[in-house]
Design a protein around this motif. Structure first.
Motif, mmCIF file in Angstrom:
data_model
loop_
_atom_site.group_PDB
_atom_site.id
_atom_site.type_symbol
_atom_site.label_atom_id
_atom_site.label_comp_id
_atom_site.label_asym_id
_atom_site.label_seq_id
_atom_site.Cartn_x
_atom_site.Cartn_y
_atom_site.Cartn_z
ATOM 1 N N LYS A 110 52.445 -77.050 50.966
ATOM 2 C CA LYS A 110 53.601 -76.685 51.779
ATOM 3 C C LYS A 110 54.743 -76.212 50.911
ATOM 4 O O LYS A 110 54.891 -76.678 49.769
ATOM 5 N N ARG A 165 53.333 -62.157 48.614
ATOM 6 C CA ARG A 165 52.468 -62.783 49.608
ATOM 7 C C ARG A 165 51.556 -61.700 50.143
ATOM 8 O O ARG A 165 52.032 -60.668 50.609
ATOM 9 N N TYR A 200 59.437 -71.657 58.506
ATOM 10 C CA TYR A 200 60.559 -72.263 57.798
ATOM 11 C C TYR A 200 61.832 -72.105 58.621
ATOM 12 O O TYR A 200 62.087 -71.027 59.165
ATOM 13 N N ASP A 201 62.631 -73.176 58.665
ATOM 14 C CA ASP A 201 63.941 -73.131 59.311
ATOM 15 C C ASP A 201 64.899 -72.460 58.334
ATOM 16 O O ASP A 201 65.069 -72.925 57.205
ATOM 17 N N ASN A 202 65.485 -71.343 58.757
ATOM 18 C CA ASN A 202 66.350 -70.596 57.833
ATOM 19 C C ASN A 202 67.738 -71.232 57.686
ATOM 20 O O ASN A 202 68.554 -70.752 56.904
ATOM 21 N N GLU A 256 57.596 -79.928 62.687
ATOM 22 C CA GLU A 256 57.094 -79.777 61.303
ATOM 23 C C GLU A 256 57.842 -78.677 60.560
ATOM 24 O O GLU A 256 57.611 -78.468 59.360
ATOM 25 N N GLU A 286 55.599 -67.036 58.364
ATOM 26 C CA GLU A 286 54.913 -66.124 57.460
ATOM 27 C C GLU A 286 53.418 -66.291 57.659
ATOM 28 O O GLU A 286 52.898 -67.388 57.523
ATOM 29 N N GLY A 287 52.749 -65.201 57.977
ATOM 30 C CA GLY A 287 51.310 -65.271 58.216
ATOM 31 C C GLY A 287 50.532 -64.538 57.148
ATOM 32 O O GLY A 287 51.085 -63.744 56.396
ATOM 33 N N ARG A 290 58.460 -70.742 49.253
ATOM 34 C CA ARG A 290 57.754 -70.537 50.519
ATOM 35 C C ARG A 290 56.335 -70.094 50.183
ATOM 36 O O ARG A 290 55.871 -70.318 49.073
ATOM 37 N N LEU A 302 46.366 -68.193 57.746
ATOM 38 C CA LEU A 302 47.429 -69.045 57.219
ATOM 39 C C LEU A 302 48.724 -68.704 57.935
ATOM 40 O O LEU A 302 49.009 -67.528 58.162
ATOM 41 N N GLU A 346 47.707 -68.697 50.027
ATOM 42 C CA GLU A 346 47.698 -67.246 50.250
ATOM 43 C C GLU A 346 48.047 -66.542 48.943
ATOM 44 O O GLU A 346 49.122 -66.738 48.395
ATOM 45 N N GLU A 393 55.668 -61.136 58.722
ATOM 46 C CA GLU A 393 56.695 -62.134 59.042
ATOM 47 C C GLU A 393 57.115 -62.000 60.499
ATOM 48 O O GLU A 393 57.055 -60.915 61.073
ATOM 49 N N GLU A 449 63.553 -76.728 56.454
ATOM 50 C CA GLU A 449 64.029 -75.762 55.450
ATOM 51 C C GLU A 449 63.161 -75.906 54.236
ATOM 52 O O GLU A 449 62.900 -75.281 53.420
#
Lengths: 127, 270
Positions: B36, B70, A52-54, A124, A62-63, B106, A48, B141, A96, A127
């Motif tokens: 998402k 997470r 995200y645009d901060n 894609e 984030e993985g 998120r 996964l 997740e 991250e 925020e």
């Protein structure tokens, strides 16, 4: 009490065999444990990665994996529209990866090995 | 005279036979399992969800926060109390003071936690305070959904509260000050009228009809380890309220029922 001589032979033999078997099973077990840690992708899990645009010129990806295991250390690449690598790095201890948002088209590659890679396109990433 | 007596006795009977609806503290968002991240709406309403009935006036909550986690990361707690905006929520019978907010979610598990102000119930001359949890997952997740967040009154889920199919069971553990509550009484209600966030009101249409008052509010008990099990018969949001967990619960010199509430959302297999 010492065993009678007629008994000692077979007992020793059995003991030796058991020891051999034990040694073998320890070896197998060690190999299994090592294998488990060396091939993190053996479990039934899905990779996964979300970015995200901060809102401050940076992007955070984030993985992780669907079974909750960590993605720390996974290779990350940011490429431009033509596939040229702009930034290369790794997921940190919190799984991250933050980078400065490049101008124009870009994509982010999360590469946890064959069958465990994800590409996220810059357009894609919001925020 | 006879007429007056009949009227009075009819009113008295009506007053005595009002079905025992349960009060339920809601933390509502339309979707508990998001693909998402992004901004999600939250509505905080103290009501009777099965009937979309009388909605109580909420005071300023004592606590409202989220813990986000997470994978194996340590959960991070964010205070959201100052983000709450007072609203009026309209039920099918009245309207009451409630709250709304938005949250940027998120990936991973987000455990929203509310400790409301104790609510004074005049009919019982006692207070009710329902510490409530609602869990949202983004992207599949998992995080620390199964860990206690440390509320005095808390239901800890033993199944992911956002991954239940209709027909699965849901299990939870009732805790008071981190210790299991043997034999805790748990009331269960189905959110039978869809909350319409834009209108700050419940939809008029119900999705299920109770054949009798007992079905409006189901009751089960936890076992000796504080664990309860419930088979989920219908897709949608289900609320579980473990009642009166603090044997010495009091507020302003009166009795206070300190309860723990958790909400789960089940989906049909299609």
């Amino acid at each position: 009490m010492p065993l009678p001589e007629w008994h000692a032979g077979p007992v020793l033999q059995i003991y030796k065999e058991k020891k051999m078997k034990l040694k073998l099973s320890v070896l197998i077990f060690t190999a299994m444990v090592l294998g488990f840690f060396l091939t993190p992708a053996v479990q039934a899990h899905t990779p996964l990665c979300s970015c995200y645009d901060n809102g401050d010129g940076s992007v955070t990806c984030e993985g992780g994996f669907s079974d909750g295991s960590s993605a720390a250390g996974v290779q990350m690449r940011v490429e431009d529209g033509a596939g040229k690598v702009l930034i290369q790095g790794k997921m940190d201890d919190d799984s991250e990866f933050t980078f400065d948002k490049p101008p124009g088209n870009y994509k982010v590659a999360f590469d946890a090995g064959e069958g465990h890679d994800i590409t996220v396109h810059g357009k894609e990433i919001t925020e | 005279m006879k007429h007056a007596i009949t009227t009075i006795s009819t009113l008295a009977i009506l007053a005595l036979t009002v079905p025992a609806f349960a009060h339920f503290q809601m933390i509502y968002t339309p979707e508990s399992a998001l693909n998402k991240g992004g901004k999600i709406p939250l509505a905080i309403v103290f009501t009777h969800p099965f009937e979309a009935g009388h909605t109580m006036e909420m005071g300023t909550p004592e606590q409202f926060f989220v813990t986000r986690s997470r994978g194996e990361n340590t959960p991070k707690k964010t205070d959201l109390l100052s983000s709450l905006k007072p609203i009026k929520w309209t039920s099918l019978t009245n309207s009451g003071a409630a709250y709304e907010t938005e949250y940027s979610a998120r990936g991973g598990d987000h455990i929203f936690c509310l400790v409301p102000a104790p609510y004074y119930e005049a009919e019982e001359d006692a207070y009710i305070q329902q510490s409530t949890k609602m869990i949202v997952n983004v992207g599949g997740e998992p995080g620390a959904w199964m860990e206690p967040v440390g509320l005095d009154c808390e239901i800890v889920p033993l199944c992911k509260p956002y991954d239940r199919w209709t027909g699965n069971v849901f299990q939870g553990k009732v805790l008071f000050k981190e210790k299991p509550v043997a034999g805790a009484e748990i009331e269960i209600e189905f959110m039978n009228h869809k909350p319409l966030l834009g209108q700050k009101a419940f939809a008029k249409d119900a999705s299920a009809v109770a054949p009798q008052a007992a079905f409006v509010l189901q009751t089960i008990f936890a076992d000796d380890n504080g664990v309860f099990t419930f088979g989920i018969p219908k897709a949608g949001w289900w609320g579980f309220a473990a009642l009166g967990l603090d044997p010495e619960g009091s507020f302003k010199g009166k009795e206070c029922s300190r309860d723990a509430v958790i909400w789960i959302q089940a989906k049909d297999m299609k």
